[in-house]
Design a protein around this motif. Structure first.
Motif, PDB file in Angstrom:
ATOM      1  N   ASN A  95      14.297 117.019  71.344  1.00  0.00           N
ATOM      2  CA  ASN A  95      13.291 116.461  70.803  1.00  0.00           C
ATOM      3  C   ASN A  95      13.849 114.863  70.863  1.00  0.00           C
ATOM      4  O   ASN A  95      14.003 114.515  71.876  1.00  0.00           O
ATOM      5  N   THR A  96      12.880 113.919  70.235  1.00  0.00           N
ATOM      6  CA  THR A  96      12.613 112.476  69.811  1.00  0.00           C
ATOM      7  C   THR A  96      14.302 111.888  70.083  1.00  0.00           C
ATOM      8  O   THR A  96      14.599 110.881  70.823  1.00  0.00           O
ATOM      9  N   ALA A  97      15.149 112.482  70.011  1.00  0.00           N
ATOM     10  CA  ALA A  97      16.588 112.055  69.382  1.00  0.00           C
ATOM     11  C   ALA A  97      17.073 112.445  70.069  1.00  0.00           C
ATOM     12  O   ALA A  97      17.799 111.334  70.678  1.00  0.00           O
ATOM     13  N   ARG A  98      17.216 113.362  71.306  1.00  0.00           N
ATOM     14  CA  ARG A  98      17.448 113.430  72.540  1.00  0.00           C
ATOM     15  C   ARG A  98      17.309 112.478  73.890  1.00  0.00           C
ATOM     16  O   ARG A  98      17.967 111.645  74.293  1.00  0.00           O
ATOM     17  N   LEU A  99      15.775 111.859  73.562  1.00  0.00           N
ATOM     18  CA  LEU A  99      15.228 111.134  74.279  1.00  0.00           C
ATOM     19  C   LEU A  99      14.857 109.683  74.079  1.00  0.00           C
ATOM     20  O   LEU A  99      15.806 109.013  74.467  1.00  0.00           O
ATOM     21  N   VAL A 100      15.245 109.404  72.748  1.00  0.00           N
ATOM     22  CA  VAL A 100      16.164 108.186  72.529  1.00  0.00           C
ATOM     23  C   VAL A 100      17.694 108.073  72.603  1.00  0.00           C
ATOM     24  O   VAL A 100      17.527 107.024  73.434  1.00  0.00           O
ATOM     25  N   LEU A 101      18.172 108.856  72.916  1.00  0.00           N
ATOM     26  CA  LEU A 101      20.296 108.798  73.218  1.00  0.00           C
ATOM     27  C   LEU A 101      20.252 108.829  74.824  1.00  0.00           C
ATOM     28  O   LEU A 101      20.656 107.683  75.235  1.00  0.00           O
ATOM     29  N   LEU A 102      19.428 109.679  75.593  1.00  0.00           N
ATOM     30  CA  LEU A 102      18.855 109.067  77.391  1.00  0.00           C
ATOM     31  C   LEU A 102      18.128 107.310  77.311  1.00  0.00           C
ATOM     32  O   LEU A 102      18.877 106.699  78.260  1.00  0.00           O
ATOM     33  N   ALA A 103      17.417 106.887  77.045  1.00  0.00           N
ATOM     34  CA  ALA A 103      17.628 105.734  76.992  1.00  0.00           C
ATOM     35  C   ALA A 103      18.620 104.703  76.836  1.00  0.00           C
ATOM     36  O   ALA A 103      18.671 103.877  77.560  1.00  0.00           O
ATOM     37  N   ILE A 104      19.037 105.416  75.955  1.00  0.00           N
ATOM     38  CA  ILE A 104      20.335 104.148  75.546  1.00  0.00           C
ATOM     39  C   ILE A 104      21.486 104.040  77.063  1.00  0.00           C
ATOM     40  O   ILE A 104      22.001 103.182  77.423  1.00  0.00           O
ATOM     41  N   ALA A 105      21.400 105.638  77.197  1.00  0.00           N
ATOM     42  CA  ALA A 105      22.256 106.386  78.114  1.00  0.00           C
ATOM     43  C   ALA A 105      22.026 105.479  79.516  1.00  0.00           C
ATOM     44  O   ALA A 105      22.698 105.173  80.001  1.00  0.00           O
ATOM     45  N   ASP A 106      20.416 105.719  79.671  1.00  0.00           N
ATOM     46  CA  ASP A 106      19.635 104.505  80.850  1.00  0.00           C
ATOM     47  C   ASP A 106      20.425 103.267  80.898  1.00  0.00           C
ATOM     48  O   ASP A 106      20.519 103.014  81.994  1.00  0.00           O
ATOM     49  N   LYS A 107      21.417 102.551  80.131  1.00  0.00           N
ATOM     50  CA  LYS A 107      21.342 101.437  79.762  1.00  0.00           C
ATOM     51  C   LYS A 107      22.985 100.625  79.837  1.00  0.00           C
ATOM     52  O   LYS A 107      23.346  99.452  79.662  1.00  0.00           O
ATOM     53  N   THR A 141       8.496 105.339  63.470  1.00  0.00           N
ATOM     54  CA  THR A 141       9.157 105.748  62.344  1.00  0.00           C
ATOM     55  C   THR A 141      10.399 107.116  63.120  1.00  0.00           C
ATOM     56  O   THR A 141      10.564 107.513  62.746  1.00  0.00           O
ATOM     57  N   ALA A 142       9.142 107.902  64.146  1.00  0.00           N
ATOM     58  CA  ALA A 142      10.126 109.289  65.049  1.00  0.00           C
ATOM     59  C   ALA A 142      11.353 108.384  65.764  1.00  0.00           C
ATOM     60  O   ALA A 142      12.441 108.828  65.565  1.00  0.00           O
ATOM     61  N   VAL A 143      11.000 106.990  66.122  1.00  0.00           N
ATOM     62  CA  VAL A 143      12.332 106.559  66.924  1.00  0.00           C
ATOM     63  C   VAL A 143      13.671 105.822  66.379  1.00  0.00           C
ATOM     64  O   VAL A 143      14.507 106.255  66.104  1.00  0.00           O
ATOM     65  N   ILE A 144      13.307 105.221  64.544  1.00  0.00           N
ATOM     66  CA  ILE A 144      14.183 104.800  63.602  1.00  0.00           C
ATOM     67  C   ILE A 144      14.624 106.817  62.992  1.00  0.00           C
ATOM     68  O   ILE A 144      15.650 106.500  62.760  1.00  0.00           O
ATOM     69  N   LYS A 145      13.913 107.455  63.051  1.00  0.00           N
ATOM     70  CA  LYS A 145      14.570 108.223  62.113  1.00  0.00           C
ATOM     71  C   LYS A 145      15.142 109.371  63.385  1.00  0.00           C
ATOM     72  O   LYS A 145      16.673 109.803  62.918  1.00  0.00           O
ATOM     73  N   ALA A 146      15.069 109.191  64.730  1.00  0.00           N
ATOM     74  CA  ALA A 146      15.770 109.882  65.532  1.00  0.00           C
ATOM     75  C   ALA A 146      17.584 109.221  65.743  1.00  0.00           C
ATOM     76  O   ALA A 146      18.287 109.660  65.532  1.00  0.00           O
ATOM     77  N   VAL A 147      17.682 107.651  65.736  1.00  0.00           N
ATOM     78  CA  VAL A 147      18.416 107.312  65.261  1.00  0.00           C
ATOM     79  C   VAL A 147      19.796 107.339  64.379  1.00  0.00           C
ATOM     80  O   VAL A 147      20.749 106.946  64.366  1.00  0.00           O
ATOM     81  N   ASP A 148      18.362 107.489  63.408  1.00  0.00           N
ATOM     82  CA  ASP A 148      19.805 107.742  62.258  1.00  0.00           C
ATOM     83  C   ASP A 148      20.107 109.340  62.422  1.00  0.00           C
ATOM     84  O   ASP A 148      21.241 109.546  62.248  1.00  0.00           O
ATOM     85  N   ILE A 149      19.611 110.475  62.925  1.00  0.00           N
ATOM     86  CA  ILE A 149      19.968 111.548  63.570  1.00  0.00           C
ATOM     87  C   ILE A 149      21.314 111.574  63.796  1.00  0.00           C
ATOM     88  O   ILE A 149      22.384 112.161  64.051  1.00  0.00           O
ATOM     89  N   SER A 209      25.233 112.575  63.028  1.00  0.00           N
ATOM     90  CA  SER A 209      25.925 112.809  64.481  1.00  0.00           C
ATOM     91  C   SER A 209      27.381 112.816  64.982  1.00  0.00           C
ATOM     92  O   SER A 209      27.470 113.854  65.594  1.00  0.00           O
ATOM     93  N   GLY A 210      27.164 111.669  64.646  1.00  0.00           N
ATOM     94  CA  GLY A 210      28.349 111.318  65.927  1.00  0.00           C
ATOM     95  C   GLY A 210      28.569 110.666  67.319  1.00  0.00           C
ATOM     96  O   GLY A 210      29.325 110.661  67.730  1.00  0.00           O
ATOM     97  N   GLU A 211      26.801 111.297  67.046  1.00  0.00           N
ATOM     98  CA  GLU A 211      26.501 111.075  69.220  1.00  0.00           C
ATOM     99  C   GLU A 211      26.568 110.098  69.473  1.00  0.00           C
ATOM    100  O   GLU A 211      26.299 109.392  70.575  1.00  0.00           O
ATOM    101  N   LEU A 212      26.147 108.378  68.826  1.00  0.00           N
ATOM    102  CA  LEU A 212      26.005 106.936  68.600  1.00  0.00           C
ATOM    103  C   LEU A 212      26.681 106.928  67.791  1.00  0.00           C
ATOM    104  O   LEU A 212      26.196 106.596  66.056  1.00  0.00           O
ATOM    105  N   GLU A 213      26.932 105.528  68.164  1.00  0.00           N
ATOM    106  CA  GLU A 213      27.308 104.574  67.008  1.00  0.00           C
ATOM    107  C   GLU A 213      27.062 103.209  66.889  1.00  0.00           C
ATOM    108  O   GLU A 213      26.381 103.027  68.045  1.00  0.00           O
TER     109      GLU A 213
END
Length: 264
Positions: free
Chosen positions: A17-29, A53-61, A65-69
């Motif tokens: 969901n939103t967490a995957r989109l956030v990770l893709l957006a960061i990976a794009d840069k 709110t959804a973006v902040i929650k997604a970053v926390d997730i 999970s260890g997929e983002l630092e």
């Protein structure tokens, strides 16, 4: 490097969901050996089309999970947080730069003629294929242009939110009744309305429906108005009377039925 990081997210990330989109957006840069990028909340909201709110929650997730630092002690020119995708370090997408360009068929489903293979004897004419450094195909070219535009946009300072802009919808669990709201209800409708009961009914109703609103106090006021109206209508109804043979309609002076069945 951003293409390799995105490929890791597509192929190996467990985010949804939103967490995957956030990770893709960061990976794009992402760039560099540590696969890191600067990304502010405003940028991630714009790229994912999700609420703040959804973006902040997604970053926390993702961090949990260890997929983002989060790279501590490192901020962008406008205070952006620097993120790192640790598991994408050293990842290479299949094919990479050595892959052969894919020949896309034309709209008739036929391949573009390529010299001697298309006509006996060969015409000696081949389709131009650009330089060795050109993108493999139109899709890669478009992606490269999109990535460049995104990085340029991220380097600019965030635009201020104009006054009167509609806030993002939030869950009803974030709603609380303030003292001023209670004072308004008591002044408008008197002490006969059980505000705690009505508020609990209000929250349960919208939570069960999964409803999100940008202005829960206004929704609560509508609910209280309707509840007070229904309470007044119930109080104005004439009483029923019990007679032999069960409940009977009450007759008014004009001998007209008021209710055809008992109230429950």
């Amino acid at each position: 490097m951003s293409l390799d990081a995105q490929d890791w997210v597509w192929e190996h990330s467990a985010a949804k969901n939103t967490a995957r989109l956030v990770l893709l957006a960061i990976a794009d840069k992402a760039s560099g050996a540590d696969v890191s990028a600067y990304a502010g909340t405003t940028f991630l909201v714009r790229r994912t089309n999700a609420s703040r709110t959804a973006v902040i929650k997604a970053v926390d997730i993702l961090v949990e999970s260890g997929e983002l630092e989060i790279v501590e002690g490192s901020k962008g020119p406008h205070g952006e947080t620097r993120y790192r995708i640790p598991h994408a370090r050293g990842h290479k997408r299949k094919g990479g730069t050595d892959s052969v360009p894919v020949q896309n068929p034309n709209r008739y489903g036929k391949k573009t003629p390529r010299g001697s293979d298309s006509v006996p004897g060969g015409s000696g004419i081949r389709t131009g294929r650009g330089s060795e450094s050109a993108p493999h195909n139109a899709v890669n070219a478009e992606h490269a242009e999109t990535t460049q535009r995104g990085e340029q946009a991220a380097s600019r300072p965030p635009r201020p939110t104009p006054e009167g802009d509609t806030p993002s919808p939030i869950d009803v669990d974030a709603f609380k009744v303030t003292d001023s709201m209670r004072a308004w209800a008591l002044k408008t409708f008197g002490p006969g309305l059980d505000l705690d009961y009505e508020t609990a009914q209000f929250v349960d109703h919208f939570r069960a429906n999964g409803t999100r609103r940008p202005n829960w106090p206004a929704e609560w006021q509508k609910w209280i108005r309707r509840s007070a109206k229904f309470a007044a209508e119930r109080a104005a109804r004439p009483p029923l009377r019990a007679v032999s043979g069960g409940w009977q309609p009450f007759k008014n002076p004009e001998n007209q039925d008021v209710y055809d069945e008992p109230l429950i």
